[in-house]
Design an enzyme around this catalytic site. Structure first.
Site, PDB file in Angstrom:
ATOM      1  N   TYR A 101       0.456  -1.230   0.140  1.00 61.13           N
ATOM      2  CA  TYR A 101       0.342   0.057   0.004  1.00 61.13           C
ATOM      3  C   TYR A 101       1.339   1.115  -0.474  1.00 61.13           C
ATOM      4  CZ  TYR A 101      -4.749   2.534   0.189  1.00 61.13           C
ATOM      5  OH  TYR A 101      -5.692   2.869  -0.143  1.00 61.13           O
ATOM      6  N   HIS A 148       7.262   6.001   1.501  1.00 63.71           N
ATOM      7  CA  HIS A 148       7.733   4.496   1.079  1.00 63.71           C
ATOM      8  C   HIS A 148       8.191   4.968  -0.332  1.00 63.71           C
ATOM      9  CE1 HIS A 148       3.753   2.661   2.934  1.00 63.71           C
ATOM     10  NE2 HIS A 148       5.156   1.842   2.795  1.00 63.71           N
ATOM     11  N   GLY A 163      11.442   4.678   7.616  1.00 55.86           N
ATOM     12  CA  GLY A 163      11.453   6.116   7.914  1.00 55.86           C
ATOM     13  C   GLY A 163      11.301   6.456   9.326  1.00 55.86           C
ATOM     14  N   ASP A 170       8.697   5.453  11.793  1.00 53.20           N
ATOM     15  CA  ASP A 170       8.549   4.446  13.276  1.00 53.20           C
ATOM     16  C   ASP A 170      10.079   4.606  13.629  1.00 53.20           C
ATOM     17  OD1 ASP A 170       6.009   3.041  12.473  1.00 53.20           O
ATOM     18  OD2 ASP A 170       6.816   2.786  10.500  1.00 53.20           O
ATOM     19  N   SER A 176      -0.167   4.081   5.322  1.00 50.78           N
ATOM     20  CA  SER A 176      -1.183   3.827   4.764  1.00 50.78           C
ATOM     21  C   SER A 176      -2.507   3.433   5.992  1.00 50.78           C
ATOM     22  CB  SER A 176      -0.548   1.610   4.752  1.00 50.78           C
ATOM     23  OG  SER A 176       0.934   2.339   4.035  1.00 50.78           O
TER      24      SER A 176
HETATM   25  O1  PAF Z   1       7.374  -0.461   8.364  1.00 46.86           O
HETATM   26  C1  PAF Z   1       6.616  -1.757   8.102  1.00 46.86           C
HETATM   27  O2  PAF Z   1       5.817  -1.295   7.284  1.00 46.86           O
HETATM   28  C2  PAF Z   1       7.307  -2.762   8.995  1.00 46.86           C
HETATM   29  O3  PAF Z   1       7.325  -3.279  10.377  1.00 46.86           O
HETATM   30  C3  PAF Z   1       8.225  -4.080   8.052  1.00 46.86           C
HETATM   31  C4  PAF Z   1       9.615  -2.811   8.434  1.00 46.86           C
HETATM   32  C5  PAF Z   1       8.457  -3.737   6.485  1.00 46.86           C
HETATM   33  C6  PAF Z   1       8.897  -4.954   8.847  1.00 46.86           C
HETATM   34  O4  PAF Z   1       7.383  -5.482   8.519  1.00 46.86           O
END
Ligand code: PAF
Length: 288
Positions: A34, A39, A149, A152, A188
């Site tokens: 998504y 991203h 990013g 998180d 997302s």
């Molecule tokens: O940040 C995310 O999208 C997820 O936690 C990751 C790092 C892809 C692990 O599943």
């Protein structure tokens, strides 16, 4: 260019081994799909720094609690291909669950202390799931620079520490949060918000701004900064605070006093959607 989709561990390993043998560096962007421009920005950073960029799309069941949104996690495979292709990704690794976890997982990775507070307090199994899948993905992709990013922020701190503790041959690169024009951090999960909730979600940014302002005007007590941020959230009827805090950037511990760089963290429920955000501040440079 449309990326090449790879679905098996063996094929991805073989492809990337050839690339590395030919002297090319690998950039890696792990995602759950998504894809949005947050991203996209990680992919562009990877493409600027490395010779070949691989992104993964895998909605990792290990990091969802039974009550969470694993089954309904949003997905849009066509748009994912487009976002990846227009941001310099040449390989997309999209394994299914049986490829990643052919047998029940008996071996997990947990990063103590960093995982227990903040998001870890309301999602007690989450970071073990993240650390486990990310270490697995790092073992599959091999030596690379991996892009995460700052949105998180706790996840980034945990993965950075895991790589150092376990001597994983990956360089972790943190990238700035990408925001919508009105200040909402891209996520997302923003897709879950209706129009009124979307408006209410701006409270995260406002609360962070209040924390930054408090520190800029000389506040050094993290408890007081927390109160200021919490009060902003309390004034928004559609929002319920999970946590707000001013922490040390690497340990994520609340200091006795805010001196020097700190990170403001916040998590808020808007309806049933849990949103997080954060920003850096410098307690030594009031007025920034
Ligand atoms: O940040 C995310 O999208 C997820 O936690 C990751 C790092 C892809 C692990 O599943």
């Amino acid at each position: 260019m449309t990326p090449t989709v790879v679905t098996t561990v063996a094929e991805l390993r073989a492809t990337l081994d050839v690339e590395r043998r030919q002297g090319r560096t690998v950039g890696f962007v792990p995602t759950m799909g998504y894809l949005h421009d947050g991203h996209g920005s990680l992919m562009r950073a990877a493409a600027a720094d490395t010779d070949i960029v691989v992104a993964s799309i895998f909605v990792n069941p290990l990091q969802f609690a039974p009550t969470e949104d694993l089954a309904s996690y949003p997905c849009d495979p066509e748009r994912d291909l487009l976002v990846a292709g227009t941001n310099g990704v040449s390989l997309l690794f999209i394994p299914d669950v049986s490829e990643m976890y052919p047998r029940p997982v008996l071996t997990t990775v947990s990063v103590a202390e960093l995982s227990s507070e903040w998001d870890g307090a309301s999602r007690p199994t989450h970071f073990e799931g993240v650390a486990t899948v990310v270490s697995k993905l790092f073992n599959i992709v091999g030596p690379c620079r991996a892009y995460f990013g700052e949105k998180d922020y706790q996840q980034l701190a945990i993965i950075t520490r895991m790589v150092a503790d376990l001597s994983i041959p990956v360089e972790v690169v943190g990238c700035p949060i990408v925001r919508e024009p009105d200040g909402l951090a891209m996520s997302s999960r923003n897709a879950y918000l209706d129009a009124e909730q979307r408006q209410a979600a701006l409270v995260l940014r406002r609360a962070l701004d209040a924390g930054v302002e408090a520190i800029a005007s000389g506040e050094t007590d993290p408890g007081q900064v927390r109160k200021e941020m919490t009060a902003v959230v309390a004034a928004e009827p559609r929002a319920t605070i999970d946590y707000a805090a001013a922490v040390e950037p690497d340990t994520l511990v609340e200091p006795e006093e805010i001196r020097g760089p700190a990170r403001l963290l916040i998590a808020v429920l808007i309806g049933t959607t849990r949103l997080i955000d954060n920003c850096g501040v410098d307690g030594d440079s009031p007025g920034r």
